[in-house]
Write an enzyme that holds these catalytic residues in place. Structure first.
Site, PDB file in Angstrom:
ATOM      1  N   GLY A 102     -30.749  -0.004  -9.553  1.00 36.10           N
ATOM      2  CA  GLY A 102     -31.109  -1.530  -9.633  1.00 36.10           C
ATOM      3  C   GLY A 102     -29.888  -2.419  -9.003  1.00 36.10           C
ATOM      4  O   GLY A 102     -29.825  -3.561  -9.227  1.00 36.10           O
ATOM      5  N   SER A 120     -28.999  -2.083  -5.836  1.00 40.80           N
ATOM      6  CA  SER A 120     -29.384  -2.081  -4.370  1.00 40.80           C
ATOM      7  C   SER A 120     -28.473  -1.568  -3.543  1.00 40.80           C
ATOM      8  O   SER A 120     -27.785  -1.899  -2.600  1.00 40.80           O
ATOM      9  CB  SER A 120     -29.149  -3.713  -4.300  1.00 40.80           C
ATOM     10  N   GLU A 170     -36.328  -2.099   4.883  1.00 45.95           N
ATOM     11  CA  GLU A 170     -36.506  -1.570   3.576  1.00 45.95           C
ATOM     12  C   GLU A 170     -37.875  -1.779   3.385  1.00 45.95           C
ATOM     13  O   GLU A 170     -38.677  -0.491   3.048  1.00 45.95           O
ATOM     14  CB  GLU A 170     -35.929  -2.618   2.566  1.00 45.95           C
ATOM     15  N   ASP A 184     -31.818  -8.994  -2.319  1.00 44.59           N
ATOM     16  CA  ASP A 184     -30.755  -7.847  -2.492  1.00 44.59           C
ATOM     17  C   ASP A 184     -30.054  -7.943  -1.113  1.00 44.59           C
ATOM     18  O   ASP A 184     -28.685  -7.969  -0.911  1.00 44.59           O
ATOM     19  CB  ASP A 184     -31.571  -6.419  -2.482  1.00 44.59           C
ATOM     20  N   TYR A 215     -44.323  -2.557  -8.507  1.00 46.31           N
ATOM     21  CA  TYR A 215     -43.931  -3.880  -7.755  1.00 46.31           C
ATOM     22  C   TYR A 215     -45.150  -4.422  -7.069  1.00 46.31           C
ATOM     23  O   TYR A 215     -45.086  -5.644  -6.853  1.00 46.31           O
ATOM     24  CB  TYR A 215     -42.995  -3.208  -7.132  1.00 46.31           C
TER      25      TYR A 215
HETATM   26  C1  GLA Z   1     -35.948  -5.529  -6.123  1.00 49.10           C
HETATM   27  C2  GLA Z   1     -36.558  -6.220  -4.618  1.00 49.10           C
HETATM   28  C3  GLA Z   1     -35.931  -7.640  -4.706  1.00 49.10           C
HETATM   29  C4  GLA Z   1     -36.473  -8.357  -6.107  1.00 49.10           C
HETATM   30  C5  GLA Z   1     -36.330  -7.542  -7.252  1.00 49.10           C
HETATM   31  C6  GLA Z   1     -36.723  -8.374  -8.439  1.00 49.10           C
HETATM   32  O1  GLA Z   1     -34.727  -5.615  -6.370  1.00 49.10           O
HETATM   33  O2  GLA Z   1     -36.044  -5.457  -3.627  1.00 49.10           O
HETATM   34  O3  GLA Z   1     -36.723  -8.136  -3.581  1.00 49.10           O
HETATM   35  O4  GLA Z   1     -37.995  -8.645  -5.834  1.00 49.10           O
HETATM   36  O5  GLA Z   1     -36.565  -6.215  -7.512  1.00 49.10           O
HETATM   37  O6  GLA Z   1     -36.209  -9.429  -8.487  1.00 49.10           O
END
Ligand code: GLA
Length: 356
Positions: A108, A110, A144, A156, A205
């Site tokens: 989480g 990125s 991505e 991100d 998601y």
């Molecule tokens: C992931 C996605 C982001 C965002 C987050 C949740 O990191 O890549 O774009 O939506 O989840 O906030």
């Protein structure tokens, strides 16, 4: 042939999750964990990359003609970047480089955005071709999506591109306006990995995003950014988004006036909303938030998409290491999981290494 050396940071999101794809607000910071890409321009029309950490060398035509989904592993992200930059007009100049990252994968923070932005900048540099910063972030967001099939938002990649040392970034995900908000020196940003990799994050998601878009259509607004709390009072998913947008703006204001109690309260509210209304938390993330709160953090919440990964917390800098030591011990005791703590510093966004 000329040398290329660029870096791109990961990010942690202080507050504002699952708001970016609803045209809303987020408050992330680029962090001092990063992906570097070092190598040289080549004249064979190929992008050849190796990773210092991961197996699988990558060899791709620089014109983006190779279908990214035909590439396995981390190379798929590279192929996605080569493809989207080619579509935007990058000359097909070759590059031979090594990619090396300190951003932990699946946490989480990125790691994939840092990889995409790093490779994209290296490719731009190699071809002496430039994209404006926001366009670069958008191209990497698209890469991505191409690589993962997940309809992820812009946060991100934009945070990795636009980070500023010592600052969080208040981002309007509709206009892509970025306002740097100073983080006081005596406030520490703590990140703790729950020891559980994110699971089902991609499928859930996409489902959450589709649910938000359906509510926006039903009430007749372009995106949930435009909805009021009254309009979404009966829909927990949309209620999270609308209330979270307000919390982001309140948190940025609290940060500016140094109101720590309010910041902590907003982080706690955000976690509750992500847990109860958006349902993207896990028992481990809940236990970690509780452990950090009991250990004296000002506030804590899951960060990123959820379903595993990391929690972010704010603490007084002077007590940060005590808070982390106590929270990790409590969490270990409660769950039997091994947490990994980081104290993150807000870093500058991606760029050439010489420009550091
Ligand atoms: C992931 C996605 C982001 C965002 C987050 C949740 O990191 O890549 O774009 O939506 O989840 O906030």
């Amino acid at each position: 042939m000329s040398a290329v050396a660029v870096r791109a940071p990961g990010r942690v999101n202080l507050i504002g999750d699952h708001t970016d794809y609803n045209d809303g607000f987020v408050l992330p910071l680029a962090i001092d964990l990063e992906c570097s890409v070092r190598g040289r321009v080549s004249d064979d029309g190929l992008v050849r990359l190796r990773s210092a950490q991961l197996p699988g060398d990558v060899e791709l035509p620089a014109d983006g003609s190779l279908e990214p989904r035909s590439v396995e592993g981390w190379g798929r992200y590279a192929a996605g970047v080569v493809r989207v930059l080619a579509e935007r007009g990058r000359p097909p100049v070759g590059l031979q480089a090594t990619v090396s990252s300190t951003v932990p994968a699946g946490s989480g923070l990125s790691s994939s955005a840092a990889l995409e932005v790093g490779i994209a900048l290296a490719l731009c540099d190699a071809a002496r071709w430039e994209l404006p910063r926001r366009e670069l972030a958008r191209a990497c967001q698209r890469a991505e999506q191409v690589a993962t099939g997940v309809p992820s938002g812009i946060m991100d990649q934009l945070a990795s591109v636009c980070g500023r040392e010592g600052h969080a970034l208040l981002v309007d995900c509709r206009s892509l306006d970025v306002e740097a908000v100073p983080l006081p020196d005596d406030l520490a940003v703590l990140v703790v990995h729950s020891g559980v990799e994110r699971e089902l994050a991609g499928t859930a998601y996409a489902e959450r995003r589709a649910a938000c878009e359906a509510v926006a259509r039903r009430i007749g607004v372009p995106a949930l950014r435009d909805a009021t709390l009254e309009q979404v009072a009966d829909d927990p998913r949309a209620r999270h988004v609308v209330s979270e947008n307000a919390r982001v703006l309140d948190a940025a204001a609290a940060l500016r006036r140094g109101d720590r109690a309010e910041l902590g309260r907003l982080l706690g509210e955000s976690h509750r909303s992500l847990r109860e209304d958006y349902e993207v938390s896990t028992p481990e993330l809940d236990a970690l938030v509780e452990a950090l709160e009991q250990a004296g953090a000002l506030g804590a919440r899951l960060t990123g998409a959820g379903f595993g990964g990391c929690v972010v917390a704010l603490a007084a800098a002077a007590s940060a290491s005590d808070v982390l030591a106590e929270a990790t011990a409590r969490y270990r005791g409660a769950t039997g999981r091994e947490p990994t703590p980081f104290v993150c510093r807000a870093a500058d966004g991606a760029g050439r290494e010489e420009e550091r």
